[in-house]
Scaffold this active site. Structure first.
Site, PDB file in Angstrom:
ATOM      1  N   LYS A  75       2.742   5.370  -4.673  1.00  0.00           N
ATOM      2  CA  LYS A  75       2.332   4.736  -3.542  1.00  0.00           C
ATOM      3  C   LYS A  75       2.843   6.318  -2.666  1.00  0.00           C
ATOM      4  O   LYS A  75       3.906   6.288  -2.321  1.00  0.00           O
ATOM      5  CB  LYS A  75       2.775   3.694  -3.071  1.00  0.00           C
ATOM      6  CG  LYS A  75       2.429   3.529  -1.446  1.00  0.00           C
ATOM      7  CD  LYS A  75       3.004   2.285  -0.782  1.00  0.00           C
ATOM      8  CE  LYS A  75       2.711   2.121   0.590  1.00  0.00           C
ATOM      9  NZ  LYS A  75       3.329   0.771   1.226  1.00  0.00           N
ATOM     10  N   TYR A 109       7.320   4.759  -4.764  1.00  0.00           N
ATOM     11  CA  TYR A 109       6.989   4.675  -3.340  1.00  0.00           C
ATOM     12  C   TYR A 109       7.622   5.952  -2.577  1.00  0.00           C
ATOM     13  O   TYR A 109       8.848   6.124  -2.149  1.00  0.00           O
ATOM     14  CB  TYR A 109       7.451   3.408  -2.678  1.00  0.00           C
ATOM     15  CG  TYR A 109       7.036   3.160  -1.105  1.00  0.00           C
ATOM     16  CD1 TYR A 109       6.093   4.279  -0.470  1.00  0.00           C
ATOM     17  CD2 TYR A 109       7.508   2.268  -0.328  1.00  0.00           C
ATOM     18  CE1 TYR A 109       5.707   3.985   0.558  1.00  0.00           C
ATOM     19  CE2 TYR A 109       7.298   1.976   0.913  1.00  0.00           C
ATOM     20  CZ  TYR A 109       6.130   2.848   1.483  1.00  0.00           C
ATOM     21  OH  TYR A 109       5.573   2.695   2.794  1.00  0.00           O
ATOM     22  N   ILE A 139      -2.167   0.797  -0.708  1.00  0.00           N
ATOM     23  CA  ILE A 139      -1.364  -0.218  -0.463  1.00  0.00           C
ATOM     24  C   ILE A 139      -1.302  -0.259   1.167  1.00  0.00           C
ATOM     25  O   ILE A 139      -0.792   0.580   1.691  1.00  0.00           O
ATOM     26  CB  ILE A 139       0.145  -0.089  -1.187  1.00  0.00           C
ATOM     27  CG1 ILE A 139      -0.166  -0.213  -2.583  1.00  0.00           C
ATOM     28  CG2 ILE A 139       0.852  -1.228  -0.499  1.00  0.00           C
ATOM     29  CD1 ILE A 139       1.351  -0.048  -3.369  1.00  0.00           C
ATOM     30  N   THR A 159       6.480  -3.616   4.879  1.00  0.00           N
ATOM     31  CA  THR A 159       5.537  -4.557   5.876  1.00  0.00           C
ATOM     32  C   THR A 159       5.847  -6.023   5.742  1.00  0.00           C
ATOM     33  O   THR A 159       5.867  -6.831   6.678  1.00  0.00           O
ATOM     34  CB  THR A 159       4.155  -4.428   5.720  1.00  0.00           C
ATOM     35  OG1 THR A 159       3.902  -2.919   5.823  1.00  0.00           O
ATOM     36  CG2 THR A 159       3.099  -5.210   6.654  1.00  0.00           C
TER      37      THR A 159
END
Length: 294
Positions: free
Chosen positions: A162, A133, A204, A45
């Protein structure tokens, strides 16, 4: 240490396309003031794929400096090149980050043994806690529960994940395999309620860029077991969760932030600094539904 609402921070750009340091620092300050429980700079992001290495490192430094230890900073340090990921991890450690977020290598599709070797090499190169992640939708490889558990056992600094697999049962599977202390953070805003019910401890979040206070209150409610309050907030936030992702999430988030007067709507190519009219209308309606805009 890592729980609650943790925004995956957008990286503001000037009209000329350079990193807007002042807007980024202001965004960090606003997030902390509104109750966010941590910060993730230079994730997807944050447009990490289109930041130069120098820009990536500068954004991490800005985040650490601006947050001033008030909340933990989990710096993005992922790459599909192990040597490059180690360099980014070592920089994050030197800059003063509290942890690093390391995405599973994308495009080159390593085996499970390759994934283990990649994360083991990073863990051996820094002392920082590492959050895996796992996002097979983008990286095209899914770290198995067994590989994750083996990494957590072999390297105590690998402290959590995550999870953006979209498979909510994975939370329970990973909890059983990796232990109750293994930190599980949702990578999907819309399913964060169920994620926490399965044993997750936070998200997150992309939406938290836009609605930090609501997202923080939502996470606090779930972690306190107040699911009536959590459902009330989920109902407020769900249209925004959905609308932001009608197009690439960073575009939706930056459009919404621009509508709130917080930063310019500028993204880097190949993303476009414009939305389809229907998407813009949906985000506007969602902002009003959440009480963020008249």
């Amino acid at each position: 240490m890592f729980k609650g609402s943790i925004p995956a921070l957008v990286t503001p750009f000037t009209a000329a396309g350079s990193v807007d340091a002042d807007s980024f620092v202001a965004h960090v300050e606003w997030q902390i003031k509104e109750g966010s429980h941590g910060l993730v700079p230079v994730g997807t992001t944050g447009e990490s794929p289109t930041l130069s290495h120098d820009e990536h490192k500068k954004v991490v430094e800005l985040c650490v400096e601006a947050s001033a230890r008030r909340v933990p900073v989990i710096a993005g340090a992922g790459s599909n090149n192990t040597i490059e990921a180690i360099e980014l991890a070592q920089h994050a450690e030197k800059a003063g980050a509290d942890a690093i977020l390391v995405v599973t290598p994308y495009y080159n599709k390593p085996t499970q043994k390759g994934l283990f070797a990649h994360f083991a090499a990073i863990a051996e190169s820094v002392k920082l806690p590492i959050v895996i992640y796992n996002i097979p939708g983008r990286s095209v490889v899914d770290m198995s529960v067994e590989t994750m558990a083996a990494l957590a056992k072999a390297h105590p600094t690998i402290v959590g994940v995550k999870d953006a697999t979209g498979r909510i049962e994975r939370v329970s599977e990973q909890r059983m395999a990796c232990g109750k202390a293994f930190v599980q953070l949702s990578g999907e805003d819309a399913t964060a309620l169920g994620f926490n019910a399965h044993g997750g401890v936070g998200c997150i979040s992309v939406t938290a860029n836009v609605a930090p206070r609501l997202c923080a209150e939502f996470q606090e409610a779930t972690l306190a077991g107040n699911y009536a309050k959590a459902l009330e907030l989920q109902d407020k936030l769900m249209p925004l969760h959905k609308a932001i992702f009608l197009e690439p999430g960073v575009c939706g988030a930056k459009y919404a932030l621009n509508r709130l007067g917080r930063m310019s709507f500028t993204v880097r190519s190949p993303l476009l600094s414009a939305l389809e009219p229907a998407t813009a209308s949906a985000i506007d309606a969602a902002l009003r539904h959440a009480g963020l805009m008249n």
